[in-house]
Scaffold this motif. Structure first.
Motif, PDB file in Angstrom:
ATOM      1  N   ARG A 173       0.936  -1.199  -0.077  1.00  0.00           N
ATOM      2  CA  ARG A 173      -0.106  -0.203  -0.025  1.00  0.00           C
ATOM      3  C   ARG A 173       0.894   1.326  -0.256  1.00  0.00           C
ATOM      4  O   ARG A 173       0.496   2.483  -0.695  1.00  0.00           O
ATOM      5  CB  ARG A 173      -0.925  -0.001   1.295  1.00  0.00           C
ATOM      6  N   ALA A 174       2.056   1.127   0.719  1.00  0.00           N
ATOM      7  CA  ALA A 174       2.682   2.409   1.017  1.00  0.00           C
ATOM      8  C   ALA A 174       3.910   2.538  -0.073  1.00  0.00           C
ATOM      9  O   ALA A 174       4.657   3.257  -0.334  1.00  0.00           O
ATOM     10  CB  ALA A 174       3.314   2.452   2.162  1.00  0.00           C
ATOM     11  N   SER A 175       3.969   1.734  -1.088  1.00  0.00           N
ATOM     12  CA  SER A 175       4.993   1.747  -2.044  1.00  0.00           C
ATOM     13  C   SER A 175       4.801   2.607  -3.212  1.00  0.00           C
ATOM     14  O   SER A 175       4.026   2.602  -4.114  1.00  0.00           O
ATOM     15  CB  SER A 175       5.185   0.008  -2.773  1.00  0.00           C
ATOM     16  N   ALA A 176       5.637   3.755  -3.331  1.00  0.00           N
ATOM     17  CA  ALA A 176       5.311   4.692  -4.391  1.00  0.00           C
ATOM     18  C   ALA A 176       5.768   4.291  -5.572  1.00  0.00           C
ATOM     19  O   ALA A 176       4.994   4.612  -6.822  1.00  0.00           O
ATOM     20  CB  ALA A 176       6.182   6.157  -3.999  1.00  0.00           C
ATOM     21  N   MET A 177       6.797   3.153  -5.701  1.00  0.00           N
ATOM     22  CA  MET A 177       7.090   2.793  -6.951  1.00  0.00           C
ATOM     23  C   MET A 177       5.829   1.956  -7.524  1.00  0.00           C
ATOM     24  O   MET A 177       5.482   2.119  -8.627  1.00  0.00           O
ATOM     25  CB  MET A 177       8.232   1.690  -6.783  1.00  0.00           C
ATOM     26  N   LEU A 178       5.240   0.905  -6.573  1.00  0.00           N
ATOM     27  CA  LEU A 178       3.863   0.109  -7.336  1.00  0.00           C
ATOM     28  C   LEU A 178       2.848   1.074  -7.547  1.00  0.00           C
ATOM     29  O   LEU A 178       2.213   0.873  -8.580  1.00  0.00           O
ATOM     30  CB  LEU A 178       3.765  -0.911  -6.169  1.00  0.00           C
ATOM     31  N   ARG A 179       2.603   2.295  -6.854  1.00  0.00           N
ATOM     32  CA  ARG A 179       1.490   3.169  -7.090  1.00  0.00           C
ATOM     33  C   ARG A 179       1.773   3.924  -8.441  1.00  0.00           C
ATOM     34  O   ARG A 179       0.775   3.789  -9.051  1.00  0.00           O
ATOM     35  CB  ARG A 179       1.434   4.096  -6.022  1.00  0.00           C
ATOM     36  N   ALA A 180       2.915   4.292  -8.745  1.00  0.00           N
ATOM     37  CA  ALA A 180       3.144   4.898  -9.937  1.00  0.00           C
ATOM     38  C   ALA A 180       3.086   3.835 -11.109  1.00  0.00           C
ATOM     39  O   ALA A 180       2.649   4.358 -12.317  1.00  0.00           O
ATOM     40  CB  ALA A 180       4.748   5.587 -10.007  1.00  0.00           C
ATOM     41  N   ALA A 181       3.603   2.578 -10.903  1.00  0.00           N
ATOM     42  CA  ALA A 181       3.820   1.691 -12.010  1.00  0.00           C
ATOM     43  C   ALA A 181       2.220   1.023 -12.171  1.00  0.00           C
ATOM     44  O   ALA A 181       1.873   1.108 -13.672  1.00  0.00           O
ATOM     45  CB  ALA A 181       4.756   0.556 -11.655  1.00  0.00           C
ATOM     46  N   PHE A 182       1.650   0.707 -11.237  1.00  0.00           N
ATOM     47  CA  PHE A 182       0.307   0.132 -11.598  1.00  0.00           C
ATOM     48  C   PHE A 182      -0.879   1.110 -11.499  1.00  0.00           C
ATOM     49  O   PHE A 182      -1.787   0.924 -12.052  1.00  0.00           O
ATOM     50  CB  PHE A 182      -0.063  -0.947 -10.460  1.00  0.00           C
ATOM     51  N   GLY A 183      -0.627   2.233 -10.848  1.00  0.00           N
ATOM     52  CA  GLY A 183      -1.895   3.266 -10.727  1.00  0.00           C
ATOM     53  C   GLY A 183      -2.441   2.959  -9.364  1.00  0.00           C
ATOM     54  O   GLY A 183      -2.435   2.016  -8.724  1.00  0.00           O
ATOM     55  N   GLU A 184      -2.839   4.214  -8.888  1.00  0.00           N
ATOM     56  CA  GLU A 184      -3.180   4.285  -7.323  1.00  0.00           C
ATOM     57  C   GLU A 184      -4.524   3.539  -7.271  1.00  0.00           C
ATOM     58  O   GLU A 184      -4.609   2.514  -6.203  1.00  0.00           O
ATOM     59  CB  GLU A 184      -3.727   5.926  -7.016  1.00  0.00           C
ATOM     60  N   ALA A 185      -5.273   3.308  -7.959  1.00  0.00           N
ATOM     61  CA  ALA A 185      -6.549   2.711  -7.985  1.00  0.00           C
ATOM     62  C   ALA A 185      -6.314   1.243  -7.892  1.00  0.00           C
ATOM     63  O   ALA A 185      -7.066   0.421  -7.437  1.00  0.00           O
ATOM     64  CB  ALA A 185      -7.534   3.092  -8.904  1.00  0.00           C
ATOM     65  N   VAL A 186      -5.397   0.800  -8.787  1.00  0.00           N
ATOM     66  CA  VAL A 186      -5.114  -0.678  -8.918  1.00  0.00           C
ATOM     67  C   VAL A 186      -4.342  -1.322  -7.443  1.00  0.00           C
ATOM     68  O   VAL A 186      -4.933  -2.354  -7.050  1.00  0.00           O
ATOM     69  CB  VAL A 186      -3.966  -0.941 -10.094  1.00  0.00           C
ATOM     70  N   ILE A 187      -3.294  -0.360  -7.125  1.00  0.00           N
ATOM     71  CA  ILE A 187      -2.741  -0.902  -5.668  1.00  0.00           C
ATOM     72  C   ILE A 187      -3.825  -0.891  -4.669  1.00  0.00           C
ATOM     73  O   ILE A 187      -3.931  -1.941  -3.873  1.00  0.00           O
ATOM     74  CB  ILE A 187      -1.565  -0.028  -5.348  1.00  0.00           C
ATOM     75  N   ASP A 188      -4.973   0.084  -4.593  1.00  0.00           N
ATOM     76  CA  ASP A 188      -6.046  -0.009  -3.626  1.00  0.00           C
ATOM     77  C   ASP A 188      -6.675  -0.960  -3.744  1.00  0.00           C
ATOM     78  O   ASP A 188      -7.256  -1.541  -2.643  1.00  0.00           O
ATOM     79  CB  ASP A 188      -6.604   1.414  -3.636  1.00  0.00           C
ATOM     80  N   HIS A 189      -6.989  -1.460  -5.071  1.00  0.00           N
ATOM     81  CA  HIS A 189      -7.896  -2.580  -5.258  1.00  0.00           C
ATOM     82  C   HIS A 189      -7.292  -3.877  -4.638  1.00  0.00           C
ATOM     83  O   HIS A 189      -7.824  -4.745  -3.864  1.00  0.00           O
ATOM     84  CB  HIS A 189      -7.918  -3.078  -6.726  1.00  0.00           C
TER      85      HIS A 189
END
Ligand code: ADP
Length: 455
Positions: free
Chosen positions: A411-427
């Protein structure tokens, strides 16, 4: 080895009464095939263009429970439709099911026809496109372990899944006689998958009673993920047809080894040269490979949730059972989370040993790729290789110990949020929290055995 049917050869096979059914499938959050069985003529007449499914297929758990708390869908949104768009490059025969072919689909928004951002296939395709924009082609392989049981699925259910029996009674790692007892099923698996256009390299007994591994030749990452999903489904179906059952659980007994899905990774140029190989460099590892592996190490803890998505997955990470506990790299050393294979050759690659057989291959490969590409983009430095027994290094970085810890890191990974998109990581964070909520709610056999008064 591509899928083995074109629309023309399917048309001929239908006309010749060889094929009457087409499985039109997409991939759910657990990495399973979900979809419909088409009459082959209907598929040829127009079904090949698109069909539809309920959008809850990307918002349910293993038991098809309608989990709430997803922004993408839920009761409040009315659970509408997605478009299932067949990717005809995946069309193939399924020889272990009579008269049957299969095609995999992308999931599209019903109204805009845009790819659904949290669909596993979309997520992987976007990371592959990112690599291609850098002039790189990701090649990957997954090794899949599972347990083969004597009983049918129905017998196991009747017994409340209590006592699955393996065919042999001892560790069958590389054993020939031990695996000969399983050959009626394993031969059918190898040959069935091969005839479905899946380039099977081998199967082998693994380091536990009743444990098998199947190896498929590496291919581009999307093809590998597609094959992984079809292999898993095929192994389950072929075992069923032979009156046996299998499990891909990461750890079905705490006192036995778990089942992994190691992911081998290499990058190639679009011209077909091995971008990980530099014959003048140490171990044959190019600077690009060193940055990629540095990215894997840097983000390994943050992406573990996508390699180990269930509460049970974390029971596999125990000392001394060949599953890693540390996110370090080493050369040909099975105690580390990342192992370099094929050093000094064109086949030099990195194997991630963290994922369990319960991973969703699309999410796992996308997360690994995102981490490695970040390492390349940022020119990350690779720390020295680890040598010796990585289980012992108390100060080495640890694989997260629980799903809760891993979910929070993701949840806290800026890298994953940037790569996958915020909504995808939240999902996918919601999916992980749901697993924990369910585990917290249910009273288990272990609690009963420990808590009930002893007579
Ligand atoms: P080991 O048994 O030591 O793990 P194998 O030689 O059986 O290694 O290979 C394991 C997997 O790695 C196989 O599925 C193989 O196709 C795959 N592989 C081989 N070369 C590469 C490569 N350059 N990139 C990605 N995967 C590869």
């Amino acid at each position: 080895m591509p899928a083995n049917l074109t629309m023309d050869s399917l048309r001929a096979a239908v006309a010749g009464d060889e094929i009457d059914t087409v499985l039109v499938c997409s991939i759910d959050m657990q990495g399973r095939l979900v979809g419909k069985r088409f009459h082959a003529q209907h598929f040829l007449d127009g079904g090949w263009e698109e069909t539809h499914c309920c959008n809850y297929l990307l918002a349910t758990d293993m038991e098809m429970v309608t989990v709430q708390g997803y922004a993408a869908t839920g009761w409040a949104a009315g659970y509408g439709d997605y478009v299932m768009k067949p990717d005809l490059a995946t069309l193939r025969r399924i020889p272990w099911l009579p008269g049957t072919a299969l095609v995999l689909c992308d999931l599209l928004d019903h109204h805009t026809h845009e790819e659904v951002p949290h669909a596993p296939r979309t997520i992987l395709k976007r990371q592959i496109a990112r690599a291609r924009d850098m002039g790189l082609v990701p090649m990957m392989a997954t090794e899949l372990e599972f347990f083969l049981f004597e009983q049918t699925y129905e017998a196991l259910r009747d017994g409340n899944w209590r006592d699955p029996r393996t065919l042999g009674g001892y560790n069958i790692d590389y054993a020939i006689f031990g695996t000969s007892k399983e050959e009626e099923v394993m031969r059918a698996i190898r040959n069935g998958l091969y005839a479905a256009g899946i380039p099977v390299e081998c199967s082998k007994g693994e380091a536990e009673t009743g444990q098998e591994e199947i190896n498929i030749r590496y291919s581009d990452a999307l093809d590998t993920a597609d094959m992984h999903a079809i292999v898993k489904n095929g192994v389950k179906e072929i075992a069923h047809a032979k009156g046996r059952s299998v499990t891909f659980m990461a750890k079905y007994r705490h006192d036995r080894a778990g089942s992994s899905s190691h992911v081998h990774q290499s990058l190639w140029t679009t011209g077909g040269a091995p971008a990980f190989f530099d014959e003048t460099a140490e171990h044959g590892m190019s600077a690009l490979m060193r940055h990629y592996v540095a990215g894997l190490l840097h983000h390994a803890r943050d992406l573990t949730c996508l390699l180990a998505p269930y509460v049970n997955s974390y029971k596999r990470f125990v000392v001394g059972m060949f599953a890693p506990t540390k996110t370090v790299w080493s050369l040909d050393n099975r105690t580390a989370g990342f192992r370099i294979c094929g050093d000094g050759t064109r086949g030099v690659r990195v194997e991630c040993r963290i994922g369990g057989a319960d991973l969703n291959p699309y999410l796992a490969m996308a997360a690994l790729l995102a981490a490695g590409l970040d390492g390349i983009e940022k020119g990350m430095d690779l720390p020295p290789a680890m040598a010796g027994d990585a289980y012992q290094g108390a100060d080495l970085p640890q694989v997260p110990k629980t799903l809760g810890e891993a979910a929070e890191l993701m949840r806290a990974s800026a890298m994953l949020r940037a790569a996958f998109g915020e909504a995808v990581i939240d999902h996918y964070h919601r999916a992980a929290l749901w697993e924990i909520e369910e585990q917290n709610r249910v009273v288990t056999d272990w609690e009963l055995q420990r808590g009930l008064e002893r007579a």
